[in-house]
Enzyme design. Sequence first.
Site, PDB file in Angstrom:
ATOM      1  NE  ARG A 164      -3.709  -2.401   0.251  1.00  5.75           N
ATOM      2  CZ  ARG A 164      -3.417  -3.613  -0.228  1.00  5.75           C
ATOM      3  NH1 ARG A 164      -2.291  -3.795  -0.917  1.00  5.75           N
ATOM      4  NH2 ARG A 164      -4.240  -4.617  -0.067  1.00  5.75           N
ATOM      5  CB  SER A 237      -9.012  -1.628   4.266  1.00 12.37           C
ATOM      6  OG  SER A 237      -9.540  -2.864   3.830  1.00 12.37           O
ATOM      7  CD  GLU A 333      -5.585   0.340   2.723  1.00 11.05           C
ATOM      8  OE1 GLU A 333      -6.266   0.216   1.703  1.00 11.05           O
ATOM      9  OE2 GLU A 333      -5.288  -0.600   3.468  1.00 11.05           O
TER      10      GLU A 333
END
Length: 334
Positions: A164, A237, A333
Amino acid sequence: MKISYDYSLRNFNTFGIAVKAKEYIRLESIKEAKVFFSGGGSGRGKCLILGGGSNILFTGDFDGTIIQPAFNSIEIIKAGPSAVHLSAEAGLKWDSLVEWAVRNEFGGLENLSYIPGNVGAAPIQNIGAYGVEVAEHIKAVHTLSLDSGKVHHFTRKECEFGYRDSIFKKELKNKHLIYKVEFTLHRQNQTYKLSYGNLEESAMEDGRITLEGIRNAVIRTRKEKLPDPDITGNAGSFFKNPLVEKSKYEELVMHHPGMPSWQTGPGKYKIPAAWLIEKAGWKGKKSGRAGVHEKHALILINLGDAEGREILELSNMIAESVYSGFGISLEKEV
């Protein structure tokens, strides 16, 4: 080019937060973008490039300029017998690219079906799902400097992809507009990635595995587990799955024998953030107009007209609780 002032961003962020931008600019073509930035377009002050708004939380009005690329074409650059080299422009919806690839029997992106957002944002986040990261199929990323409009070309290696993560979230953050991404996809003799959960079983159609079958299985699973942002505001998320060293992993397993995990490298283990949050007692909990989804503890939701600060405060409480209970720091995130 479309320019608006005091522009509502409620429909431009998947949390559905009712905030405004001081100035909003929609760029309709790459040529228009090059002219805009080469002419000092970013000299307006604070700028934010906004894609699909699926990985952002606004905690107040944006006192600056929101720039949104709208160009969205797909081009096949080279098609060989076993692979195809193509490009997609930044404003294209990510799932539209995946749908197009599957329909044309180009493999590689099918596991990334139904992820919200736009193509231009995919390399920044290095989006991933069901055992696949987009970096595996990116050949190059094309950008424009926000300061000068100068064109830059980044190879996959130069993008410094990680979990990520990419160079565009670090030293190049807020310095470039990604306007086009090149991909390399498979045409035949494909090796499907089906080891995640029961993906292989659910993707089987008429006794065989196909790209369409994998895509359909992923979409079904995401619809079952994840809330629709058009109905319940969310950004998917909210936290990354934390990575821990072997010593920490062994300590956790000693106290939590059934803890799910997977090894990502020598002495490195990834722990599901959703498991940590659920064990900390947050699954399905509410705090004001913000909450944690009842089916997936990693999803924070807007329960109705929540302000961004309410969701942020909830995320901070969750992170503090997980750290207190497990000694693990959760990284956002979003």
